[in-house]
Design a protein around this motif. Structure first.
Motif, PDB file in Angstrom:
ATOM      1  N   PHE A 213       0.843  -1.192   0.000  1.00 49.04           N
ATOM      2  CA  PHE A 213       0.000   0.000   0.000  1.00 49.04           C
ATOM      3  C   PHE A 213       0.881   1.245   0.000  1.00 49.04           C
ATOM      4  O   PHE A 213       2.085   1.184   0.297  1.00 49.04           O
ATOM      5  CB  PHE A 213      -0.962  -0.001   1.193  1.00 49.04           C
ATOM      6  N   LEU A 214       0.268   2.363  -0.356  1.00 47.70           N
ATOM      7  CA  LEU A 214       0.958   3.646  -0.414  1.00 47.70           C
ATOM      8  C   LEU A 214       0.463   4.541   0.707  1.00 47.70           C
ATOM      9  O   LEU A 214      -0.743   4.593   0.981  1.00 47.70           O
ATOM     10  CB  LEU A 214       0.726   4.323  -1.765  1.00 47.70           C
ATOM     11  N   ALA A 215       1.381   5.255   1.337  1.00 44.68           N
ATOM     12  CA  ALA A 215       1.034   6.112   2.470  1.00 44.68           C
ATOM     13  C   ALA A 215       1.726   7.461   2.328  1.00 44.68           C
ATOM     14  O   ALA A 215       2.709   7.615   1.594  1.00 44.68           O
ATOM     15  CB  ALA A 215       1.436   5.444   3.785  1.00 44.68           C
ATOM     16  N   ASP A 216       1.183   8.416   3.042  1.00 52.88           N
ATOM     17  CA  ASP A 216       1.796   9.736   3.159  1.00 52.88           C
ATOM     18  C   ASP A 216       2.585   9.745   4.458  1.00 52.88           C
ATOM     19  O   ASP A 216       2.012   9.688   5.551  1.00 52.88           O
ATOM     20  CB  ASP A 216       0.714  10.816   3.162  1.00 52.88           C
TER      21      ASP A 216
ATOM     22  N   MET B 192      -2.707   6.298   5.275  1.00 48.90           N
ATOM     23  CA  MET B 192      -2.690   5.470   4.067  1.00 48.90           C
ATOM     24  C   MET B 192      -3.419   6.220   2.953  1.00 48.90           C
ATOM     25  O   MET B 192      -4.526   6.708   3.141  1.00 48.90           O
ATOM     26  CB  MET B 192      -3.376   4.130   4.338  1.00 48.90           C
ATOM     27  N   ILE B 193      -2.791   6.290   1.771  1.00 54.26           N
ATOM     28  CA  ILE B 193      -3.372   6.999   0.639  1.00 54.26           C
ATOM     29  C   ILE B 193      -4.065   6.027  -0.313  1.00 54.26           C
ATOM     30  O   ILE B 193      -5.175   6.265  -0.774  1.00 54.26           O
ATOM     31  CB  ILE B 193      -2.296   7.804  -0.115  1.00 54.26           C
ATOM     32  N   ILE B 194      -3.401   4.916  -0.608  1.00 61.60           N
ATOM     33  CA  ILE B 194      -3.936   3.905  -1.512  1.00 61.60           C
ATOM     34  C   ILE B 194      -4.099   2.609  -0.729  1.00 61.60           C
ATOM     35  O   ILE B 194      -3.162   2.138  -0.089  1.00 61.60           O
ATOM     36  CB  ILE B 194      -3.021   3.681  -2.732  1.00 61.60           C
ATOM     37  N   ALA B 195      -5.314   2.039  -0.754  1.00 62.22           N
ATOM     38  CA  ALA B 195      -5.617   0.829   0.013  1.00 62.22           C
ATOM     39  C   ALA B 195      -4.747  -0.340  -0.433  1.00 62.22           C
ATOM     40  O   ALA B 195      -4.267  -0.380  -1.570  1.00 62.22           O
ATOM     41  CB  ALA B 195      -7.098   0.476  -0.143  1.00 62.22           C
TER      42      ALA B 195
ATOM     43  N   HIS C 252       4.860   0.603   1.209  1.00 62.96           N
ATOM     44  CA  HIS C 252       5.095  -0.437   2.213  1.00 62.96           C
ATOM     45  C   HIS C 252       4.777  -1.794   1.601  1.00 62.96           C
ATOM     46  O   HIS C 252       3.711  -1.990   1.005  1.00 62.96           O
ATOM     47  CB  HIS C 252       4.218  -0.219   3.441  1.00 62.96           C
ATOM     48  N   LEU C 253       5.688  -2.728   1.742  1.00 59.86           N
ATOM     49  CA  LEU C 253       5.484  -4.127   1.367  1.00 59.86           C
ATOM     50  C   LEU C 253       5.695  -4.950   2.626  1.00 59.86           C
ATOM     51  O   LEU C 253       6.827  -5.087   3.107  1.00 59.86           O
ATOM     52  CB  LEU C 253       6.463  -4.536   0.261  1.00 59.86           C
TER      53      LEU C 253
END
Length: 700
Positions: A556-559, A565-568, A605-606
């Motif tokens: 997922f992508l976060a700020d 979290m920006i993208i689930a 994040h992975l």
């Protein structure tokens, strides 16, 4: 015409009734019992071979056998066995009763001709039969008697007369009887004793119990059962308590405290019977857990205190003298994974990075039976906390990951592990073998892309493209082919690739075909990535966890600055684990690009939910270009119509620009072309004063 109601005194119709009712009941139950599960099966999945057995191995195996026994649904299997046996007996009665049922008189069958035969054909056939079966000409054979021959001839004659008489033949064809329409009887597939004075009350009581009590009970049980649990298999009441206990600043230790709210249904009923058990649990874990955990335990009481203590006892690998406590510890650990899935769904709804990561990492702790802050080296067989401390003192203050440990030369690893109070040669080889088989995703490349475009524009459907491969710890992979890191757009006629069913076929692909992510609703707006026609994934190496499980990776992508979290998440569940050729796999996370141009800084994040120390984090920049920022003609120039077209004539009438006609450019003479050019130039000059706004916009 008379009507007569007949009861089934000889039992000819009752088997039909019973067989029908049994089939309507048994068919759906059988399908639900034996239908292939929608979930990923684990029976045939390969395992990481290891002979290591934990200290409480017997309790773990006993717990697994208990769960397998529960999953077999013994009561349902007994019901199905008895039900299908009774159904088979009813079919046997139907077959045997059909043989004894008198056959309907059929003149066509008696004469041996079809219903389409003409009267002339019937007479001709009758003459041939008379030569063969007339009593004066018949030749008796075997056990035939003259009486039987006379009866046969009477039937033939009767059938012939029925079919040669126009009225009788018409009656038979319309009503199935030579005498025309007959009275009919309605058979009731029940014997008459069911309505007798001495039996009807029992029959009514039976139907009342079946349709008034039993059927509503099971229907209600099924209905409320579906509403009682969440999609994660957690009771609604438990999910509600987890939601109330959730905090936006949850770390791993706080998340475990929240999970202890799930033990209400398990321990509340026996709360009076486990007096003193809290003391046993706390005494056993006192020297293994942080001081803050013991302070939290002191503030709790009852079932919640016991659940919290058992969770920490499991993660510290504490073995009790009481076999019942050991069994309850394993039960709580397995159920805590389901509770944690529900907690993750709650955290995803809040879109706060910290509790999301905490919940994912707590799952690692539960699967590997390692407390938060514990060494990832404890995932290897025969490794103890004392051995981990000895190894980690050699390098740095923080804990070592398996990758870091395996990066050491073999000689140095042996020096740290083998020896007094350490591992034997066999134990060391087994630990290294397991370490080399633990799958670790290595991100080779991550970039943003819009399908069919070279740049990302505002509000475009964008993909985060991940190029990854499985690189076990301590293994040096070969260099990546640059072609494998490219992402080609699918062909225009490749419908499956365009809608995301399959990836576009690349010339560089030589191994198993990749599969694009398949969006699902299992986790809030996450994508479940599956790969068909690929080897089954290897089960998680988790000798302390009392159930088989598969590793999953969440992307997922976060700020980073906002901590949100920006993208689930996208969940990677299956992929070809070809560790021999290190095949590059492609996964795509789809989302909508921002509405404005500029650079957007993400933190990717992975996170693996099963193995500690394998998480990956990286900063990644999404560059969004405005439509006019890149080369090429503007929209007005692209949309200019030709001068000879209807749209071109209308545009010219309004004073707008049009494209020169190809016909004029090829067939007009030089003088005409000059005149046209001058005319166009004049037109542009005239329009200049009226299109200042457009000109300014273009210049900008």
């Amino acid at each position: 015409m008379s009507t007569d109601y007949n009861y089934d005194e000889q039992g000819q119709f009752f088997p039909y009734f019973v067989a029908t009712m049994l089939f309507l009941t048994l068919a759906p139950v059988t399908y639900s019992t034996f239908a292939p599960s929608k979930q990923v099966g684990l029976q045939n999945n390969p395992r990481i071979e290891s002979s290591f057995k934990p200290a409480d191995y017997d309790h773990i195996e006993q717990h697994k056998r208990k769960k397998r026994k529960e999953s077999r649904r013994i009561k349902r299997m007994i019901f199905l066995t008895l039900g299908w046996s009774l159904f088979s007996y009813m079919i046997y009665l139907i077959v045997t009763s059909s043989a004894l049922t008198p056959q309907i008189w059929d003149p066509y069958s008696i004469l041996g001709i079809s219903m389409s035969a003409s009267e002339k054909a019937i007479k001709s056939h009758y003459r041939r039969l008379s030569i063969k079966f007339h009593p004066d000409k018949v030749k008796l054979q075997g056990n035939d008697t003259m009486e039987a021959a006379n009866e046969r001839w009477v039937e033939i004659t009767k059938a012939y007369k029925a079919l040669t008489d126009e009225e009788i033949r018409k009656n038979y064809q319309e009503y199935g009887h030579p005498d025309g329409k007959q009275s009919y009887s309605i058979g009731i597939a029940l014997p008459q004793w069911t309505i007798a004075d001495g039996s009807k009350y029992y029959v009514l009581a039976f139907y009342g119990v079946m349709f008034g009590m039993v059927l509503p009970y099971y229907v209600g049980k099924w209905w409320y059962g579906t509403k009682k649990y969440t999609k994660d298999g957690v009771l609604m009441e438990t999910a509600g308590r987890l939601f109330k206990a959730f905090e936006e600043d949850c770390d791993e230790k706080k998340s475990i405290e929240v999970l202890s709210a799930g033990g209400l249904e398990k321990f509340q009923k026996d709360e009076k019977n486990f007096e003193g058990q809290e003391h046993i649990i706390e005494s056993a874990i006192k020297d293994k857990v942080p001081i803050g955990v013991m302070k939290t335990l002191e503030k709790m009481d009852g079932w919640k205190r016991k659940t919290y203590g058992l969770l920490w006892a499991y993660m510290t690998r504490t073995k009790f003298q009481d076999a019942k406590l050991d069994a309850e510890k394993l039960d709580v650990a397995q159920e805590a994974v389901s509770w944690n899935n529900s907690l993750l769904s709650i955290a995803l709804a809040y879109s706060i990075t910290k509790p999301i990561l905490s919940s994912m990492r707590v799952n690692q702790n539960l699967v590997q039976a390692i407390q938060p802050g514990g060494s990832p080296l404890l995932q290897l067989p025969h490794f103890t906390e004392e051995l981990c401390e000895k190894i980690e003192e050699f390098g740095a203050k923080d804990h070592w990951t398996i990758q870091r440990f395996m990066s050491l030369p073999d000689e140095k690893r042996r020096q740290l592990c083998i020896g007094k109070d350490g591992l034997t040669e066999e134990q060391y080889k087994e630990a290294i073998s397991v370490a080399q088989k633990i799958p670790i995703l290595h991100v080779e490349k991550a970039f943003f892309k819009v399908q069919g475009d070279k740049v990302v524009t505002p509000n475009a459907i964008c993909h985060l493209v991940l190029k990854v491969r499985v690189v076990p710890a301590g293994v040096k992979p070969p260099p990546v082919d640059p072609k494998d890191l490219e992402d080609e757009d699918p062909a225009e006629d490749d419908i499956d690739a365009l809608i995301g069913r399959t990836p576009p076929k690349s010339k560089a692909q030589t191994g198993a075909s990749e599969k694009s992510p398949i969006p699902t609703n299992e986790v809030e707006k996450s994508a479940l990535v599956t790969a068909t026609e690929t080897p089954l994934p290897t089960l998680t190496h988790a000798p302390f966890f009392p159930a088989a499980t598969l590793p999953k990776w969440h992307v997922f992508l976060a700020d980073r600055r906002a901590g949100r979290m920006i993208i689930a998440p996208m969940t990677i569940l299956q992929f070809p684990e070809n560790t021999d050729n290190f095949q590059v796999q492609t996964f795509k996370l789809q989302f909508g690009a921002p509405p404005n141009g500029g650079e957007v800084h993400f933190q990717m994040h992975l996170v693996c939910d099963s193995y500690l120390g394998t998480d990956y984090k990286a900063s990644i920049i999404l560059k969004v270009d405005e439509p006019g920022m890149f080369g090429g003609r503007d929209e007005d120039e692209i949309s200019e119509p030709e001068e000879d077209s209807i749209a071109g004539v209308m545009a010219s009438a309004r004073g707008q620009k049009v494209k020169p006609s190809p016909y004029h450019s090829h067939h007009h003479d030089d003088d005409d072309s000059d005149e046209d050019d001058e005319s166009d130039t004049d037109g542009e000059q005239d329009d200049g004063s009226a299109t200042d706004t457009d000109t300014d916009t273009d210049e900008e």
